[in-house]
Design a protein around this motif. Structure first.
Motif, PDB file in Angstrom:
ATOM      1  N   LEU A   1      52.254  69.831 124.671  1.00 38.23           N
ATOM      2  CA  LEU A   1      52.132  68.540 123.994  1.00 38.23           C
ATOM      3  C   LEU A   1      53.475  68.106 123.403  1.00 38.23           C
ATOM      4  CD1 LEU A   1      48.694  69.089 122.213  1.00 38.23           C
ATOM      5  CD2 LEU A   1      49.129  67.712 124.252  1.00 38.23           C
ATOM      6  N   GLN A   2      54.206  69.036 122.792  1.00 38.57           N
ATOM      7  CA  GLN A   2      55.522  68.708 122.234  1.00 38.57           C
ATOM      8  C   GLN A   2      56.471  68.212 123.325  1.00 38.57           C
ATOM      9  OE1 GLN A   2      57.221  71.734 119.481  1.00 38.57           O
ATOM     10  NE2 GLN A   2      55.187  72.626 119.481  1.00 38.57           N
ATOM     11  N   ARG A   3      56.502  68.913 124.444  1.00 41.40           N
ATOM     12  CA  ARG A   3      57.382  68.515 125.545  1.00 41.40           C
ATOM     13  C   ARG A   3      56.991  67.145 126.096  1.00 41.40           C
ATOM     14  NH1 ARG A   3      57.836  74.211 129.030  1.00 41.40           N
ATOM     15  NH2 ARG A   3      58.997  75.381 127.446  1.00 41.40           N
ATOM     16  N   SER A   4      55.691  66.897 126.169  1.00 44.81           N
ATOM     17  CA  SER A   4      55.224  65.607 126.674  1.00 44.81           C
ATOM     18  C   SER A   4      55.636  64.476 125.750  1.00 44.81           C
ATOM     19  CB  SER A   4      53.699  65.641 126.840  1.00 44.81           C
ATOM     20  OG  SER A   4      53.315  66.641 127.765  1.00 44.81           O
ATOM     21  N   LYS A   5      55.491  64.688 124.463  1.00 45.56           N
ATOM     22  CA  LYS A   5      55.876  63.649 123.507  1.00 45.56           C
ATOM     23  C   LYS A   5      57.391  63.430 123.519  1.00 45.56           C
ATOM     24  CE  LYS A   5      53.484  62.890 119.775  1.00 45.56           C
ATOM     25  NZ  LYS A   5      52.641  61.777 120.252  1.00 45.56           N
ATOM     26  N   ALA A   6      58.147  64.503 123.747  1.00 45.26           N
ATOM     27  CA  ALA A   6      59.605  64.362 123.848  1.00 45.26           C
ATOM     28  C   ALA A   6      60.003  63.525 125.057  1.00 45.26           C
ATOM     29  CB  ALA A   6      60.261  65.737 123.915  1.00 45.26           C
ATOM     30  N   LEU A   7      59.135  63.507 126.067  1.00 40.99           N
ATOM     31  CA  LEU A   7      59.372  62.693 127.262  1.00 40.99           C
ATOM     32  C   LEU A   7      58.849  61.265 127.089  1.00 40.99           C
ATOM     33  CD1 LEU A   7      58.401  65.343 129.965  1.00 40.99           C
ATOM     34  CD2 LEU A   7      60.687  64.363 129.603  1.00 40.99           C
ATOM     35  N   GLY A   8      58.310  60.971 125.912  1.00 40.15           N
ATOM     36  CA  GLY A   8      57.867  59.613 125.622  1.00 40.15           C
ATOM     37  C   GLY A   8      56.406  59.334 125.904  1.00 40.15           C
ATOM     38  N   LEU A   9      55.611  60.369 126.199  1.00 43.84           N
ATOM     39  CA  LEU A   9      54.200  60.165 126.487  1.00 43.84           C
ATOM     40  C   LEU A   9      53.383  60.172 125.196  1.00 43.84           C
ATOM     41  CD1 LEU A   9      55.436  61.593 129.162  1.00 43.84           C
ATOM     42  CD2 LEU A   9      53.033  62.067 129.703  1.00 43.84           C
TER      43      LEU A   9
ATOM     44  N   ALA B   1      56.552  63.778 133.447  1.00 43.17           N
ATOM     45  CA  ALA B   1      57.548  62.771 133.060  1.00 43.17           C
ATOM     46  C   ALA B   1      57.337  61.428 133.751  1.00 43.17           C
ATOM     47  CB  ALA B   1      58.951  63.294 133.365  1.00 43.17           C
ATOM     48  N   ARG B   2      56.576  61.414 134.829  1.00 47.72           N
ATOM     49  CA  ARG B   2      56.320  60.172 135.563  1.00 47.72           C
ATOM     50  C   ARG B   2      55.294  59.277 134.860  1.00 47.72           C
ATOM     51  NH1 ARG B   2      54.018  61.733 141.008  1.00 47.72           N
ATOM     52  NH2 ARG B   2      54.272  59.508 141.449  1.00 47.72           N
ATOM     53  N   ALA B   3      54.601  59.798 133.835  1.00 52.76           N
ATOM     54  CA  ALA B   3      53.449  59.107 133.263  1.00 52.76           C
ATOM     55  C   ALA B   3      53.721  58.550 131.868  1.00 52.76           C
ATOM     56  CB  ALA B   3      52.255  60.060 133.207  1.00 52.76           C
ATOM     57  N   ARG B   4      52.866  57.600 131.469  1.00 51.43           N
ATOM     58  CA  ARG B   4      52.900  57.032 130.125  1.00 51.43           C
ATOM     59  C   ARG B   4      52.099  57.879 129.142  1.00 51.43           C
ATOM     60  NH1 ARG B   4      50.009  51.642 130.887  1.00 51.43           N
ATOM     61  NH2 ARG B   4      50.526  51.389 128.679  1.00 51.43           N
ATOM     62  N   HIS B   5      51.071  58.558 129.648  1.00 49.02           N
ATOM     63  CA  HIS B   5      50.123  59.240 128.768  1.00 49.02           C
ATOM     64  C   HIS B   5      49.692  60.548 129.412  1.00 49.02           C
ATOM     65  CE1 HIS B   5      46.857  59.492 125.760  1.00 49.02           C
ATOM     66  NE2 HIS B   5      46.140  60.019 126.746  1.00 49.02           N
ATOM     67  N   LEU B   6      49.565  61.608 128.599  1.00 47.35           N
ATOM     68  CA  LEU B   6      49.046  62.891 129.057  1.00 47.35           C
ATOM     69  C   LEU B   6      47.682  63.145 128.446  1.00 47.35           C
ATOM     70  CD1 LEU B   6      50.633  66.253 129.689  1.00 47.35           C
ATOM     71  CD2 LEU B   6      48.878  66.184 127.902  1.00 47.35           C
ATOM     72  N   HIS B   7      46.715  63.493 129.312  1.00 42.15           N
ATOM     73  CA  HIS B   7      45.383  63.881 128.836  1.00 42.15           C
ATOM     74  C   HIS B   7      45.125  65.317 129.256  1.00 42.15           C
ATOM     75  CE1 HIS B   7      41.214  63.651 127.630  1.00 42.15           C
ATOM     76  NE2 HIS B   7      40.843  64.110 128.816  1.00 42.15           N
ATOM     77  N   LEU B   8      44.676  66.132 128.315  1.00 41.47           N
ATOM     78  CA  LEU B   8      44.353  67.531 128.571  1.00 41.47           C
ATOM     79  C   LEU B   8      42.856  67.734 128.377  1.00 41.47           C
ATOM     80  CD1 LEU B   8      45.370  70.497 129.039  1.00 41.47           C
ATOM     81  CD2 LEU B   8      45.535  70.669 126.546  1.00 41.47           C
ATOM     82  N   SER B   9      42.241  68.439 129.319  1.00 38.24           N
ATOM     83  CA  SER B   9      40.791  68.634 129.255  1.00 38.24           C
ATOM     84  C   SER B   9      40.431  70.109 129.086  1.00 38.24           C
ATOM     85  CB  SER B   9      40.146  68.112 130.548  1.00 38.24           C
ATOM     86  OG  SER B   9      40.682  68.783 131.680  1.00 38.24           O
TER      87      SER B   9
END
Length: 307
Positions: free
Chosen positions: A156-164, A132-140
């Protein structure tokens, strides 16, 4: 809206790399070869992408899992040396940190991987307070993170719900099944190399593979090594031939491309400039031994301004 503390959070497999460099060809069983060097370095697609993002001046955090062992301590120290936030890195004393042996030639590389903690990171281990602290999530390395794999769509769904915004580099599938059900639709950017794109789509050309993937996710950039890279985002198509450099070691070049592309995307640059910056980072890394430390932000700017 509250300003985010981090630009990018990387959910990564964490492992060291043992790089065997200066080989003319991959060895055959029963033979012995002299090589130029064998080095212990920071490994993992996610860590190398995070390191390259930090080199470009972005604020980066990482979520992952290590063992309480020499390799685990080495990797955490590497992250901290690059000022990458390690609050999301868990240490499990019952596990051994993953490791990869990279056999590198001028043309390509082969990788021997011990999974260890790579295959043990689970969704419940990923600290969403850090995400939640970030603007963007990258998964490798989707295909290596087998414990996390079934829950990647949820992450990914949870990250997008947090605005990433979200991106993913799939890496190679050792099982060669190439299934990513329910994943691509939650991505803003998908970052396979050409071999991975071909395997995932069954298409032989980069154009056909790009079109097939773009029907499932809004942004795709396919890395093709010395042939440059091609991307499509929101129906806009761009191709960039890359840069001519003396290749020393291709380890981490694709991960550096990821970092350059993501950094440019977050800065609001157009698709062509995202490709160009990604290719610059990849080229500088390929001209350097080891997957990290191949460039500074100034090096990238000089290369971009030289053409």
């Amino acid at each position: 809206m509250k300003t985010k503390e981090l630009d990018v959070i990387v959910v990564a497999e964490i492992n060291v790399d043992i790089i065997v460099a200066g080989m003319q060809r991959l060895p055959m069983p029963g033979t012995e070869h002299l090589v130029e060097s064998i080095e212990l370095t920071a490994g993992s697609s996610g860590v190398l992408t995070a390191t390259a993002l930090a080199a470009l001046g972005l604020r980066v955090g990482l979520c992952g899992l290590v063992g309480d062992d020499l390799f685990g301590h080495y990797m955490v120290e590497h992250l901290q040396r690059w000022h990458i936030d390690t609050a999301g890195v868990l240490c499990d004393p019952t596990m051994r940190t993953g490791a990869g042996v990279i056999l590198s030639t001028l043309e390509d590389r082969a990788i021997l991987t011990y999974s260890g903690t790579i295959a043990q990171l689970r969704l419940e281990d990923v600290r969403m307070d850090q995400v939640a602290r970030a603007r963007h999530l990258h998964l490798s390395s989707y295909f290596l993170q087998t414990a996390l794999q079934p829950d990647v769509p949820t992450l990914l769904q949870r990250s997008k719900a947090l605005g990433l915004t979200t991106s993913l580099d799939p890496g190679y599938d050792p099982a060669e099944q190439w299934k990513m059900e329910g994943v691509l639709e939650w991505l803003d950017l998908f970052l396979p190399n050409l071999d991975e794109a071909r395997a995932l789509t069954g298409m032989s050309t980069i154009t056909d593979a790009l079109k097939r993937l773009a029907s499932q996710t809004p942004g795709v950039a396919i890395k093709a090594g010395q042939l440059g890279a091609t991307a499509i985002k929101d129906a806009e198509y761009r191709q960039d031939p890359g840069f001519s450099v003396q290749v020393i070691d291709t380890t981490g070049a694709g991960d550096a491309f990821n970092a350059g592309f993501i950094a440019a995307m977050l800065a609001g640059e157009n698709l062509g400039d995202c490709l160009r910056r990604g290719n610059a980072c990849g080229a500088l890394t390929a001209a350097h031994r080891g997957g990290s430390g191949g460039f500074t932000r100034s090096d990238v700017e000089r290369l971009l301004s030289s053409t």
